[in-house]
Write a protein that holds these residues in place. Sequence first.
Motif, PDB file in Angstrom:
ATOM      1  N   MET A   1     134.910 -21.264 -17.974  1.00 55.22           N
ATOM      2  CA  MET A   1     135.229 -19.957 -18.477  1.00 55.22           C
ATOM      3  C   MET A   1     134.091 -19.003 -18.122  1.00 55.22           C
ATOM      4  SD  MET A   1     133.953 -20.338 -22.265  1.00 55.22           S
ATOM      5  CE  MET A   1     134.079 -21.989 -21.733  1.00 55.22           C
ATOM      6  N   PRO A   2     134.380 -18.018 -17.324  1.00 52.32           N
ATOM      7  CA  PRO A   2     133.327 -17.060 -16.960  1.00 52.32           C
ATOM      8  C   PRO A   2     133.062 -16.072 -18.103  1.00 52.32           C
ATOM      9  CG  PRO A   2     135.380 -16.532 -15.828  1.00 52.32           C
ATOM     10  CD  PRO A   2     135.632 -17.769 -16.637  1.00 52.32           C
ATOM     11  N   ILE A   3     131.809 -15.982 -18.488  1.00 48.65           N
ATOM     12  CA  ILE A   3     131.429 -14.997 -19.501  1.00 48.65           C
ATOM     13  C   ILE A   3     130.288 -14.166 -18.948  1.00 48.65           C
ATOM     14  CG2 ILE A   3     132.088 -16.477 -21.423  1.00 48.65           C
ATOM     15  CD1 ILE A   3     128.608 -15.939 -21.521  1.00 48.65           C
ATOM     16  N   VAL A  61     131.476 -11.113 -23.291  1.00 51.64           N
ATOM     17  CA  VAL A  61     132.727 -10.716 -22.659  1.00 51.64           C
ATOM     18  C   VAL A  61     133.266 -11.903 -21.875  1.00 51.64           C
ATOM     19  CG1 VAL A  61     133.829  -9.106 -21.040  1.00 51.64           C
ATOM     20  CG2 VAL A  61     131.919  -8.328 -22.479  1.00 51.64           C
ATOM     21  N   GLU A  62     134.498 -12.275 -22.166  1.00 57.61           N
ATOM     22  CA  GLU A  62     135.169 -13.359 -21.446  1.00 57.61           C
ATOM     23  C   GLU A  62     136.360 -12.773 -20.705  1.00 57.61           C
ATOM     24  OE1 GLU A  62     137.196 -17.688 -22.309  1.00 57.61           O
ATOM     25  OE2 GLU A  62     137.538 -16.082 -23.748  1.00 57.61           O
ATOM     26  N   ARG A  89     139.044 -17.821 -30.189  1.00 57.52           N
ATOM     27  CA  ARG A  89     138.456 -18.425 -28.995  1.00 57.52           C
ATOM     28  C   ARG A  89     137.621 -19.678 -29.311  1.00 57.52           C
ATOM     29  NH1 ARG A  89     139.861 -13.735 -26.969  1.00 57.52           N
ATOM     30  NH2 ARG A  89     139.050 -12.521 -25.370  1.00 57.52           N
ATOM     31  N   TRP A  90     137.601 -20.103 -30.550  1.00 56.40           N
ATOM     32  CA  TRP A  90     136.812 -21.283 -30.922  1.00 56.40           C
ATOM     33  C   TRP A  90     137.326 -22.529 -30.199  1.00 56.40           C
ATOM     34  CZ3 TRP A  90     136.165 -21.244 -36.995  1.00 56.40           C
ATOM     35  CH2 TRP A  90     135.378 -20.148 -37.357  1.00 56.40           C
ATOM     36  N   LEU A  94     132.952 -21.393 -25.547  1.00 50.61           N
ATOM     37  CA  LEU A  94     132.500 -20.018 -25.353  1.00 50.61           C
ATOM     38  C   LEU A  94     131.180 -19.744 -26.066  1.00 50.61           C
ATOM     39  CD1 LEU A  94     133.070 -17.257 -24.140  1.00 50.61           C
ATOM     40  CD2 LEU A  94     134.457 -16.740 -26.138  1.00 50.61           C
ATOM     41  N   ALA A  95     131.013 -20.229 -27.293  1.00 50.01           N
ATOM     42  CA  ALA A  95     129.757 -20.005 -28.019  1.00 50.01           C
ATOM     43  C   ALA A  95     128.597 -20.676 -27.289  1.00 50.01           C
ATOM     44  CB  ALA A  95     129.857 -20.514 -29.447  1.00 50.01           C
ATOM     45  N   THR A  96     128.815 -21.878 -26.776  1.00 49.48           N
ATOM     46  CA  THR A  96     127.769 -22.578 -26.025  1.00 49.48           C
ATOM     47  C   THR A  96     127.412 -21.797 -24.764  1.00 49.48           C
ATOM     48  OG1 THR A  96     128.518 -24.708 -26.880  1.00 49.48           O
ATOM     49  CG2 THR A  96     127.140 -24.744 -24.901  1.00 49.48           C
ATOM     50  N   ALA A  97     128.415 -21.319 -24.050  1.00 43.45           N
ATOM     51  CA  ALA A  97     128.161 -20.543 -22.829  1.00 43.45           C
ATOM     52  C   ALA A  97     127.412 -19.255 -23.152  1.00 43.45           C
ATOM     53  CB  ALA A  97     129.474 -20.239 -22.115  1.00 43.45           C
TER      54      ALA A  97
END
Length: 157
Positions: A1-3, A61-62, A89-90, A94-97
């Motif tokens: 997932m690009p953030i 931003v994702e 989004r959990w 995403l939080a790790t990224a």
Amino acid sequence: MPIILREVQDGDLPLFFAFMSDPESTRTAAFTSADPGDREAFDAHWRHILADRSIVLRTVVEDGTVAGNAGVYGPPGDRQVTYWIDRARWGRGLATAALSALLDAVPERPLHARAAADNTGSRRVLEKCGFTVTGTDSGFAHARGEETDELLFTLPG
């Protein structure tokens, strides 16, 4: 997932308010403002945060959509990380990224974090990013209306 992480914009704040006043999210986080639904208090708090040049705060931003925020705050020697991701989004990393990208952007160490002891998702995020549990504490968690145990984490220098 690009953030990506970018500077916070005024238009992000209504989304942050929605994310941070979601009842399930606040219960999981536990340590929130006294009334997460108080928009006036939220706005005042964020005006203060955004005016403080010692705080590094970014919008997550994702795929072109605001998904949360991540930051570093506090005095030298006790700098803390914080992050909040939209509950929708959990469970997707995403939080790790976001925290990993924040740590790349903010080289100062050590950094610290706190999480409710039963918040296994946040604990996993912190541990994946190199934080280790260095202690415990407890405090009154407004979102739960009770004393809640928490874990203290450190990312060494």
